[in-house]
Motif scaffolding. Structure first.
Motif: not given
Length: 484
Positions: A32-43, A122-138
Motif C-alpha cells: 500500500x505504500x509503493x508503486x511498481x516501475x517497468x523499464x524496457x527499450x525498443x526491439x 522491473x522494480x516491484x517496490x518504488x516509493x511513491x515520492x520517488x516516482x513523483x520526483x522521476x520527471x524532474x530527474x529525467x
C-alpha cells in the motif's frame, strides 16, 4: 525466418521470468505504500544488465536516479513515460496473464513489449515520492523539458534519434462500483500503450519506455488480496505463512484505523497544549516538482512520543515545537505552532489565534502567517477539516521572498488548543466551517429564484384587464366602419 523464430522463442521464457519475478516479491513489502516501475527499450536495443533490488527492499529516490542514469547513459535518450494516476503490484497479479491464462490478461501490449525487449528492468517496490520526483530527474538527465502528449499528437511529431525527448502520457485509474470498471480502465490504458509503441515503431526511432504511477492503488491492493483468498491462487498460497501474513496485515489496518491520542505538552504537571490531526504532511519544491513527506506516523500513534523540546506556554503566549529527523533532506526539522490570546473589547471576551506555523530545516526558517479565520474563544479549541497553504489556503507565506514559498503544509482533521486546557481532553471545538455552507447557499439561491418567478407571474396576472365590449351573437353585429 528460422533464425528469427528462434530468437523470439528464446525471449519468451525470459520475459515471463521477469513477470513472475514481480510475483515473487509481491507480499514482502507493504504494497500500500509503493508503486511498481517497468523499464524496457525498443526491439534490438540492449542495455547493461542491472541487478534488481533484493526481496523486500524499497527503491528510494537516489537509487531510482542511479537506475535511470545507468540506463540513459547507454540506451536511447528518447524517453516515453507512461504515468498512471494510481497503480500497485496487485494490478498485475489480478488482471495480468502471469499465471498462464493469457486470454484473461488486460496487458497484451505491455507484455509483448517486455517480451520483445532484450533487457527489461522491473522494480516491484518504488516509493511513491520517488516516482513523483522521476520527471524532474529525467528532465535533468536529458536536459530537456517534458512534453505531455496523447497518441494523436505523437503521430504528428517527428522525433530525432540524436536529439533527446521526454514524452509523458498520463493514464487514468479509477475504482467503480465493481471490479469490471477497473479492468476496463487498465485495458484501455494498455491500448494507449500499444498505440504509442506502434507510432514509435513507424518512426524508426529507438526509445526507452517507462511505466509507473504517481500513487499506490490501495483499493486495488485490498481487492486483489480478497480475490487471492477466495479464488484459490495456488502460487500465492504455496508458502504456509501466507494466511498468517494476511492476518497480520488486517491487524495493521485495524491499528491504523484506531483513534490515537493527541500530542500533549505539559508545563510542570499541568497540560497546556493539545494537538491532534488525522494527517500532517509537508512538501518542498525541488527541480520544479513537489516532494511530500507524511509526518503523521512520527507524531501520533501508540508507542509514539514526539520530541517537544523548545515548546512553551503561559497565559498569553503558547508555542508547540515538534522535532523530527531526516525529513525531505533536512537532518533536523521542526514544525512550530505559535499561538496567542488577548482580550477584545468589542466582544467583551478573550480569544486565541494561531498566529503562525513555522518550518525550520537545518536552522533555516519558513514562516506561514495564520489567516484571520484561525481563531476561537480562549475557553474553546479550534478545529478545521483542512488547513493548508496551497488549496483554499488558511496559511499564507509571510512575504514573497520568504522561504515558505518553496514549502507546502497540509493538516487534515486538524484540532489544536493552547490555553485553558483541562486534563488531557479538548474543550468544546469552534469549527472553521461557516454557517452558510455551499448546500445552504444553493438552497437559498434556488428559493430566491423561485420567489422571483412567482412574483413576476403574480404581477403579470394582476395586470390583466377584461374587455369592455363583447360581440353578442343574438343582437346586431358590431360594425366597424372602413375608410378608403
Amino acid at each position: 525466418m528460422a533464425s528469427r523464430r528462434t530468437v523470439q522463442r528464446s525471449r519468451f521464457p525470459a520475459a515471463w521470468a521477469v513477470l513472475l519475478g514481480l510475483l515473487s516479491l509481491l507480499h514482502v513489502g507493504k504494497g500500500g505504500e509503493q508503486v511498481p516501475l517497468l523499464l524496457w527499450t525498443s526491439e534490438g536495443i540492449s542495455l547493461p544488465s542491472q541487478s534488481p533490488p533484493t526481496a523486500g527492499h524499497i527503491v528510494g529516490q537516489q537509487q531510482l536516479a542511479s537506475y535511470l542514469e545507468k540506463a540513459l547513459s547507454v540506451g536511447p535518450r528518447n524517453v516515453v513515460l507512461f504515468l498512471q494516476d494510481k497503480m500497485s503490484i496487485e494490478d498485475f497479479t489480478m488482471y495480468g496473464g502471469a499465471f498462464g491464462n493469457k486470454q484473461d490478461s488486460v496487458f497484451p501490449n505491455l507484455e509483448g513489449a517486455l517480451m520483445s525487449s532484450s533487457s527489461p528492468l522491473v522494480l516491484p517496490s518504488v516509493s511513491w515520492p520517488a516516482s513523483n520526483a522521476m520527471i524532474g530527474q529525467l528532465q535533468d538527465q536529458l536536459e530537456t523539458s517534458p512534453l505531455y502528449m496523447d497518441p494523436e499528437t505523437l503521430s504528428q511529431l517527428r522525433l530525432n534519434a540524436s536529439s533527446p525527448a521526454l514524452l509523458v502520457f498520463r493514464l487514468p485509474y479509477g475504482i467503480g462500483a465493481d471490479l469490471v470498471s477497473v479492468k476496463e480502465i487498465l485495458s484501455g490504458n494498455d491500448e494507449v500503450i500499444g498505440q504509442v509503441l506502434s507510432i514509435m515503431k513507424t518512426q524508426s526511432v529507438p526509445y526507452t519506455a517507462i511505466y509507473t504511477a504517481l500513487q499506490p492503488s490501495r483499493e486495488a491492493a485490498s481487492l486483489s488480496m480478497e480475490a487471492a483468498v477466495g479464488g484459490g491462487r495456488s502460487l500465492l498460497q504455496a508458502r504456509g505463512g501466507y494466511r498468517e501474513r494476511e492476518r497480520e496485515r488486517q491487524q495493521r489496518i485495524k491499528e491504523r484505523a484506531r483513534i490515537y491520542a493527541p500530542v500533549e505538552f505539559k508545563e510542570g504537571e499541568n497540560t497546556c497544549i493539545l494537538l491532534w490531526a488525522k494527517r500532517l504532511s509537508v512538501g518542498i519544491q525541488q527541480s520544479g516538482y513537489w516532494e511530500h513527506h507524511d509526518l503523521t506516523p512520527s507524531t501520533f500513534g501508540e508507542g509514539v512520543s514526539p520530541k517537544l523540546h523548545g515548546s512553551s506556554c503561559d497565559k498569553t503566549k503558547a508555542k508547540l515545537v515538534l522535532n523530527y529527523e531526516n525529513v525531505l533532506g533536512c537532518s533536523s526539522f521542526k514544525l512550530i505552532f505559535a499561538m496567542s490570546q488577548r482580550h477584545y473589547k468589542v466582544s467583551a471576551r478573550r480569544w486565541f489565534t494561531l498566529d503562525a506555523v513555522e518550518l525550520e530545516c537545518n536552522g533555516t526558517k519558513a514562516t506561514f502567517n495564520g489567516s484571520r479565520n484561525i481563531y476561537a474563544p480562549a475557553e474553546y479549541s479550534y478545529r478545521c477539516e483542512s488547513v493548508t497553504s496551497f488549496r483554499w489556503p488558511l496559511l499564507i507565506p509571510r512575504s514573497p521572498k520568504d522561504p515558505a514559498n518553496q514549502w507546502r503544509v497540509s493538516f487534515e482533521d486538524f484540532q489544536i488548543q493552547g490555553f485553558n486546557v483541562s486534563g488531557s481532553d479538548f474543550s468544546y471545538a469552534s469549527d472553521c466551517a461557516g454557517f452558510f455552507s455551499p448546500g445552504i447557499w444553493m438552497g437559498l439561491m434556488t428559493s430566491l429564484l423561485m420567489v422571483l418567478v412567482l412574483t413576476y407571474g403574480l404581477h403579470m396576472i394582476m395586470q390583466l384587464r377584461t374587455m369592455d365590449r363583447f360581440d353578442d351573437p343574438k343582437g346586431p353585429a358590431i360594425s366597424v366602419p372602413q375608410t378608403e
